[in-house]
Design an enzyme around this catalytic site. Structure first.
Site, PDB file in Angstrom:
ATOM      1  N   GLU A 134      45.471  42.639  34.222  1.00 12.78           N
ATOM      2  CA  GLU A 134      44.087  42.242  33.980  1.00 12.78           C
ATOM      3  C   GLU A 134      43.279  43.497  33.808  1.00 12.78           C
ATOM      4  OE1 GLU A 134      42.012  40.113  36.996  1.00 12.78           O
ATOM      5  OE2 GLU A 134      43.694  38.795  37.392  1.00 12.78           O
ATOM      6  N   ASP A 180      32.494  39.873  43.295  1.00 10.81           N
ATOM      7  CA  ASP A 180      33.341  40.964  43.768  1.00 10.81           C
ATOM      8  C   ASP A 180      32.862  41.504  45.107  1.00 10.81           C
ATOM      9  OD1 ASP A 180      35.569  41.741  41.964  1.00 10.81           O
ATOM     10  OD2 ASP A 180      33.966  41.647  40.473  1.00 10.81           O
TER      11      ASP A 180
END
Ligand SMILES: Cc1ncc(COP(=O)(O)O)c(C=O)c1O
Lengths: 274, 409
Positions: free
Chosen positions: A56, A67
């Site tokens: 990724e 995040d």
């Protein structure tokens, strides 16, 4: 891997191979530009050499709301160092050339800004197989559904433990490649144990579609990888890799540490179904 | 595009959560069920007399509604002689319009069976209002605030803590409002089962922009009647400052069908749009997505959010509520900006001519009124939303005007 076929292998090929080998796929995440653009590309090659089936390639973003601190800090470093969306395509190409399947991972605004069609064209041209979109739900993805179809890109949407049956239906119907299941409610970041909700979520996804299911959020060790590999089609590791790459010492040493962690995880995804 | 052709009539939403091409729900899937639950709860509440009665009772006995209007002739003398009427949201309990929205969302939180409420805050007014509602209704409360803002609005940090809320200073990014929202969203995604995120303005994913507007619409409903009663006519222009845009949507909403009434939003011009240090989104920005909604957004060529700047923490935000984006593109509302210098002049003028100390946010609307009043001349009638009081800004204002005696601090 010198056999050049007309179409590069995609996610379907990865999962077919893993199924044949009786294991889960290992998916590794790193953001482009951390600690520098060059080093991040080198690190992605290390992921491939260490045994990641899929990489990724993350686009650093100014406001990464899903995040945790490790990835946030990496993105801050990447942006401060001048990482650009253009750099992502070079990284995707490097992962492809190293022999793994690259997918990009991005918050939605950088794609909108470039133009959904242009982004899709650039990603496909660089050898990308698909795109993971943590803050785009299919309900808002009309342009992306069309552009991804035009360019043969997979659409990896997320599901979460909170997803209702209706939502699982909506999301999996729009998905291709695999379904990204968040193991827990919360943001990215290594956790000591992966939530027990994860297994249940995989089962719920399997009940509504035939796509492979990957588990992400919180995975950091070989043992966790093995535990998840027992029931999921892919083990997705992010923050633990980012933290290792961002550790103390010389870059060369950190890349070696990254390599050994990746090898451990790659062993883990092969152990789970023993 | 075709929106321009729709002209001055209010446009019905094409699909839920969209204002023309703006708005929507750009969020992690994990939050979608909570947004659906919220949407259902607020729609049920909207037609439930019990909810309406409870909120009305709170506003009458706690908020202090209806808020009054005050005509300010001595200030108006500096506005080209136009009549100027202030809608006094500064007199609400906790000192700003923010309480209108918060009390309603706190009631909804309880109806959804949640026990914890979180909020972001810039100026601290929304945080104080949320901490207040949490104290009143027995909810746990955490408020996220950019580190820079905790310093310039230290008084409000103390108020929130005294009210029993936990205040988290956010050091990431620009350490202002946008970063506080990022952190609040991270909390919400983690604790969504027990926690309601009480967004403080008309931004965020659907249903927030519409819901928060509806909870503030009382401002315009009252003000329209009050101005009619006071002057016998509708105002020529209604002005409000625009951060996320909640006080502005609140006062605009009832006037949208009144085609002759200009709706004027005033953004933070900061140190001037040329300087790059501002929050004048409509003067410089382009459509993009931040915090769950498509709207005008200050962003670079890669879609990274740019930092905004303003002397007022409450307007220091790089995007703006999606309904404002639509009102602007459809031509129904107009947006201008006031620089820090203009704002401080207007601030000082209202203090000295009328004995009213406005919030620095609200002073942007006053600066706008000085311009619009001059454009309209003596026959003009201007309604200004005085969204909050300036106590929280004494430190900033005293420093600006050189009124702080170092030795006495
Ligand atoms: C007094 C006051 N006015 C205005 C604002 C800006 O918010 P909005 O644009 O949502 O009204 C704030 C925000 O903190 C405020 O405290």
């Amino acid at each position: 891997m010198s056999a050049v076929t007309t179409t590069a292998p995609g996610l379907a090929d990865v999962f077919a191979r893993c199924r044949a080998e009786g294991r889960a796929a290992l998916v590794g995440y790193l953001p482009v530009g951390f600690p520098t653009v060059e080093a991040s590309v080198a690190a992605m090659r290390v992921l491939v050499e260490g045994g990641c089936d899929v990489v990724e390639v993350g686009i650093p973003y100014s406001d990464p709301v899903i995040d945790g601190p490790v990835n946030q800090d990496a993105m801050v470093t990447a942006l401060a160092g001048g990482a650009r969306v253009d750099d992502v395509f070079a990284a995707v190409r490097a992962v492809r050339d190293a022999g793994a399947v690259p997918v990009a991972m991005t918050y939605w605004n950088p794609v909108l800004r470039r133009g959904v069609e242009r982004f899709a064209a650039d990603l496909a041209a660089a050898g990308g197989s698909g795109l993971i979109t943590p803050d785009l739900v299919p309900d808002e993805a009309e342009d992306w559904l069309a552009a991804s179809a035009r360019h043969g890109l997979d659409r990896i949407f997320l599901v979460a433990p909170s997803s209702t049956p209706d939502r699982l239906e909506v999301v999996t119907t729009a998905s291709s490649g695999f379904v990204y299941a968040a193991s827990t409610m919360g943001v990215t970041g290594a956790r000591t144990s992966v939530d027990s909700q994860a297994r249940g979520l995989v089962e719920k996804v399997r009940a509504v579609c035939d796509l492979p299911v990957g588990i992400g959020l919180g995975v950091s060790t070989r043992e966790q990888a093995a535990e998840i590999a027992a029931y999921a089609d892919a083990v997705i590791v992010g923050s633990a890799l980012v933290r290792t790459l961002g550790g103390e010492g010389e870059l060369a040493d950190r890349l070696e540490a990254l390599r050994s962690l990746t090898e451990q995880l790659a062993a883990g995804v092969r152990e789970g179904r023993a | 595009m075709d929106e321009a052709a729709e002209g001055m009539t209010p446009v019905p939403l094409e699909r839920p959560g969209r204002f023309g091409r703006f708005g929507g729900r750009y969020v992690p899937e994990a939050l979608v069920p909570a947004l659906e639950q919220l949407d259902e709860a607020r729609q049920k509440a909207a037609v439930d007399p019990e909810f309406g009665d409870e909120l009305a009772r709170l506003h009458a006995t706690y908020t202090g509604r209806p808020s009054i209007v005050t005509e300010v002739p001595r200030f108006a003398a500096h506005c080209g002689g136009a009549r100027v009427v202030l809608k006094r949201e500064d007199l609400n309990h906790t000192g700003s319009h923010k309480i209108n929205n918060v009390l309603a969302q706190a009631l909804i939180t309880k109806r959804m069976g949640k026990t914890r409420i979180i909020a972001e805050t810039g100026a601290g007014q929304h945080g104080v209002a949320t901490a207040t509602a949490a104290a009143l209704m027995g909810l746990d409360c955490t408020v996220y605030m950019g580190k820079v803002d905790t310093e310039r609005q230290a008084l409000n940090v103390a108020r929130m803590r005294i009210l029993g809320a936990e205040v988290v200073a956010v050091e990431h990014g620009s350490a202002t409002l946008k970063d506080a929202i990022n952190e609040a969203l991270r909390d919400w995604v983690t604790n969504v089962g027990t926690t309601h995120y009480c967004i403080g303005t008309v931004t965020g994913p659907h249903p927030f922009p519409e819901m928060v507007r509806d909870f503030h619409a009382v401002i315009g409903e009252e003000a329209r009647e009050q101005v009619l009663e006071l002057t016998g006519r509708l105002p020529d222009a209604v002005l409000a400052c625009v951060g996320g845009g909640s006080n502005a949507m609140g006062i605009f909403h009832r006037f949208v069908p009144d085609e002759g009434v200009r709706l004027v939003g005033v953004e933070a011009g900061g140190e001037g749009v040329e300087s790059g240090r501002h929050a004048a989104r409509f003067a410089s920005a382009s459509p993009g997505v931040l915090h769950g909604a498509m709207s005008y957004l200050m962003q670079d060529a890669d879609g990274q959010t740019l930092e905004s700047h303003s002397i007022s923490a409450g307007l220091d935000y790089p995007s703006v509520g999606p309904e404002h984006a639509h009102l602007r593109d459809s031509g129904r509302a107009e947006y201008r900006y006031a620089t820090d210098d203009q704002v401080m002049e207007a601030f000082s003028l209202l203090c000295r001519t009328e004995g009213i100390i406005p919030a620095l946010e609200s002073a942007h609307a006053l600066a706008g009124a000085m311009e619009i009043g001059r454009e309209l001349g003596p026959d003009g009638l201007v309604l200004v939303n005085l969204s909050g009081r300036g106590d929280k800004d004494m430190h900033t204002a005293a420093a600006w005007f050189g009124l702080v005696d170092e030795g006495t601090q």
